[in-house]
Design a protein around this motif. Structure first.
Motif, PDB file in Angstrom:
ATOM      1  N   GLU A  36       0.868  -1.250   0.044  1.00  0.00           N
ATOM      2  CA  GLU A  36      -0.054  -0.231  -0.130  1.00  0.00           C
ATOM      3  C   GLU A  36       0.766   1.296  -0.326  1.00  0.00           C
ATOM      4  OE1 GLU A  36      -1.523   3.086   1.480  1.00  0.00           O
ATOM      5  OE2 GLU A  36      -3.039   2.867   0.104  1.00  0.00           O
ATOM      6  N   PRO A  37       0.607   1.945  -1.285  1.00  0.00           N
ATOM      7  CA  PRO A  37       1.694   3.709  -1.555  1.00  0.00           C
ATOM      8  C   PRO A  37       1.960   3.633   0.466  1.00  0.00           C
ATOM      9  CG  PRO A  37       0.237   3.236  -2.832  1.00  0.00           C
ATOM     10  CD  PRO A  37      -0.248   1.911  -1.804  1.00  0.00           C
ATOM     11  N   ASN A  38       1.324   5.015   1.103  1.00  0.00           N
ATOM     12  CA  ASN A  38       1.060   5.027   2.106  1.00  0.00           C
ATOM     13  C   ASN A  38       2.062   4.516   3.434  1.00  0.00           C
ATOM     14  OD1 ASN A  38       1.306   7.911   3.103  1.00  0.00           O
ATOM     15  ND2 ASN A  38      -0.932   7.101   4.771  1.00  0.00           N
ATOM     16  N   VAL A  39       1.242   3.144   3.150  1.00  0.00           N
ATOM     17  CA  VAL A  39       2.251   2.253   5.024  1.00  0.00           C
ATOM     18  C   VAL A  39       3.733   1.968   3.275  1.00  0.00           C
ATOM     19  CG1 VAL A  39       2.392   0.625   5.006  1.00  0.00           C
ATOM     20  CG2 VAL A  39       0.025   1.360   4.948  1.00  0.00           C
ATOM     21  N   ALA A  40       3.804   2.147   2.084  1.00  0.00           N
ATOM     22  CA  ALA A  40       5.468   1.682   1.923  1.00  0.00           C
ATOM     23  C   ALA A  40       6.456   3.219   2.279  1.00  0.00           C
ATOM     24  CB  ALA A  40       5.163   1.569   0.059  1.00  0.00           C
ATOM     25  N   ALA A  41       5.548   4.111   1.863  1.00  0.00           N
ATOM     26  CA  ALA A  41       5.649   5.679   2.815  1.00  0.00           C
ATOM     27  C   ALA A  41       6.514   6.089   3.801  1.00  0.00           C
ATOM     28  CB  ALA A  41       5.199   6.892   2.096  1.00  0.00           C
ATOM     29  N   HIS A  42       5.631   4.669   4.600  1.00  0.00           N
ATOM     30  CA  HIS A  42       5.734   5.204   5.981  1.00  0.00           C
ATOM     31  C   HIS A  42       7.121   3.995   6.576  1.00  0.00           C
ATOM     32  CE1 HIS A  42       2.705   7.850   6.379  1.00  0.00           C
ATOM     33  NE2 HIS A  42       3.112   9.072   6.998  1.00  0.00           N
ATOM     34  N   VAL A  43       7.067   3.491   5.558  1.00  0.00           N
ATOM     35  CA  VAL A  43       7.805   2.178   6.529  1.00  0.00           C
ATOM     36  C   VAL A  43       9.480   2.008   6.006  1.00  0.00           C
ATOM     37  CG1 VAL A  43       6.498   0.860   7.417  1.00  0.00           C
ATOM     38  CG2 VAL A  43       7.613   0.837   5.116  1.00  0.00           C
ATOM     39  N   GLU A  44       9.163   3.427   4.537  1.00  0.00           N
ATOM     40  CA  GLU A  44      10.862   3.377   4.543  1.00  0.00           C
ATOM     41  C   GLU A  44      12.066   3.865   4.532  1.00  0.00           C
ATOM     42  OE1 GLU A  44      12.196   6.079   0.134  1.00  0.00           O
ATOM     43  OE2 GLU A  44      10.038   5.830   0.295  1.00  0.00           O
ATOM     44  N   GLY A  45      13.040   3.468   4.609  1.00  0.00           N
ATOM     45  CA  GLY A  45      13.970   3.706   4.986  1.00  0.00           C
ATOM     46  C   GLY A  45      14.001   2.908   6.895  1.00  0.00           C
ATOM     47  N   LYS A  46      13.339   2.035   7.502  1.00  0.00           N
ATOM     48  CA  LYS A  46      13.403   1.610   8.380  1.00  0.00           C
ATOM     49  C   LYS A  46      13.135   0.326   8.524  1.00  0.00           C
ATOM     50  CE  LYS A  46      10.260   5.111  10.171  1.00  0.00           C
ATOM     51  NZ  LYS A  46       8.696   6.181  10.685  1.00  0.00           N
ATOM     52  N   THR A  47      13.669   0.023   9.471  1.00  0.00           N
ATOM     53  CA  THR A  47      13.430  -2.156   9.806  1.00  0.00           C
ATOM     54  C   THR A  47      12.587  -2.505   9.996  1.00  0.00           C
ATOM     55  OG1 THR A  47      16.120  -1.555  10.119  1.00  0.00           O
ATOM     56  CG2 THR A  47      14.739  -3.888  10.077  1.00  0.00           C
ATOM     57  N   VAL A  48      11.200  -3.173   9.522  1.00  0.00           N
ATOM     58  CA  VAL A  48      10.251  -3.470   9.629  1.00  0.00           C
ATOM     59  C   VAL A  48      10.795  -4.786  10.696  1.00  0.00           C
ATOM     60  CG1 VAL A  48       8.319  -5.125   9.109  1.00  0.00           C
ATOM     61  CG2 VAL A  48       9.070  -3.623   7.329  1.00  0.00           C
ATOM     62  N   ALA A  49      10.524  -4.386  11.620  1.00  0.00           N
ATOM     63  CA  ALA A  49      10.137  -5.346  12.573  1.00  0.00           C
ATOM     64  C   ALA A  49       9.376  -6.651  13.013  1.00  0.00           C
ATOM     65  CB  ALA A  49      10.961  -4.568  14.689  1.00  0.00           C
ATOM     66  N   LYS A  50       8.271  -5.877  13.412  1.00  0.00           N
ATOM     67  CA  LYS A  50       7.490  -6.997  13.462  1.00  0.00           C
ATOM     68  C   LYS A  50       6.270  -6.832  12.292  1.00  0.00           C
ATOM     69  CE  LYS A  50       5.603  -9.402  17.171  1.00  0.00           C
ATOM     70  NZ  LYS A  50       5.223  -9.542  18.735  1.00  0.00           N
ATOM     71  N   ILE A  51       4.913  -7.695  11.897  1.00  0.00           N
ATOM     72  CA  ILE A  51       4.117  -7.500  11.667  1.00  0.00           C
ATOM     73  C   ILE A  51       3.375  -8.228  11.739  1.00  0.00           C
ATOM     74  CG2 ILE A  51       2.365  -7.040   9.443  1.00  0.00           C
ATOM     75  CD1 ILE A  51       4.983  -6.912   7.744  1.00  0.00           C
ATOM     76  N   ILE A  52       2.334  -7.852  12.695  1.00  0.00           N
ATOM     77  CA  ILE A  52       1.093  -8.383  13.202  1.00  0.00           C
ATOM     78  C   ILE A  52      -0.529  -8.014  12.911  1.00  0.00           C
ATOM     79  CG2 ILE A  52      -0.681  -8.471  15.647  1.00  0.00           C
ATOM     80  CD1 ILE A  52       1.973  -6.199  16.988  1.00  0.00           C
ATOM     81  N   VAL A  53      -0.851  -9.247  12.252  1.00  0.00           N
ATOM     82  CA  VAL A  53      -2.201 -10.406  11.291  1.00  0.00           C
ATOM     83  C   VAL A  53      -3.567 -10.265  12.564  1.00  0.00           C
ATOM     84  CG1 VAL A  53      -3.077 -10.438   9.425  1.00  0.00           C
ATOM     85  CG2 VAL A  53      -0.724 -10.039   9.196  1.00  0.00           C
TER      86      VAL A  53
END
Length: 148
Positions: free
Chosen positions: A120-137
């Motif tokens: 999702e474009p807005n989500v991608a923009a907010h995690v850009e340059g960061k390390t995704v530590a966890k995704i909770i679904v």
């Protein structure tokens, strides 16, 4: 609408049945703005309103060209398969704030939901340059992304 109104009448929830009928009328008004509403959409509405507004319903039934009372006509029916959604819209949070929404199949695998959320474009923009530590679904409810 038919299933909901039927259930409301069965449980003596006349007010919520009327609310559903109003929502249906609003939907028809928007969907057929400037055009005539099909008879197949109006006749069930008249039949469903009969328990709470019998005199008006009888008049409308007559104006629709029917002979005799609508009291002898069965309540509209519905198909159970149409009551189940094929897709679900999930909010996607990044660090606890909603940054987007994704629509995925109801039975989508966890990996597919994660991929859709990250795409999702807005989500991608907010995690850009960061390390995704966890995704909770939370299936059918939400996706939360923790990034550092």
């Amino acid at each position: 609408t038919v299933a909901g109104v039927h259930d409301d009448y069965a449980h003596l929830r006349d007010n919520t049945a009327v609310a559903k009928l109003i929502e249906y009328v609003n939907h028809l008004t928007k969907a057929y703005a400037g055009a005539s509403v099909p008879r197949s959409a109006v006749e069930p509405l008249v039949l469903m309103m009969a328990p709470v507004a019998p005199h008006i319903a009888e008049e409308l039934w007559s104006r629709l060209g029917h002979e005799g009372s609508l009291a002898h006509v069965p309540f509209p029916t519905w198909e159970e398969k149409r009551l189940v959604d094929d897709t679900v819209e999930l909010p996607v949070q990044v660090m606890g704030k909603v940054r987007g929404r994704v629509t995925v199949p109801v039975d989508a695998a966890r990996e597919d939901v994660e991929a859709a959320a990250l795409a999702e474009p807005n989500v991608a923009a907010h995690v850009e340059g960061k390390t995704v530590a966890k995704i909770i679904v939370v299936p059918g409810k939400m996706v939360n992304i923790v990034a550092k």
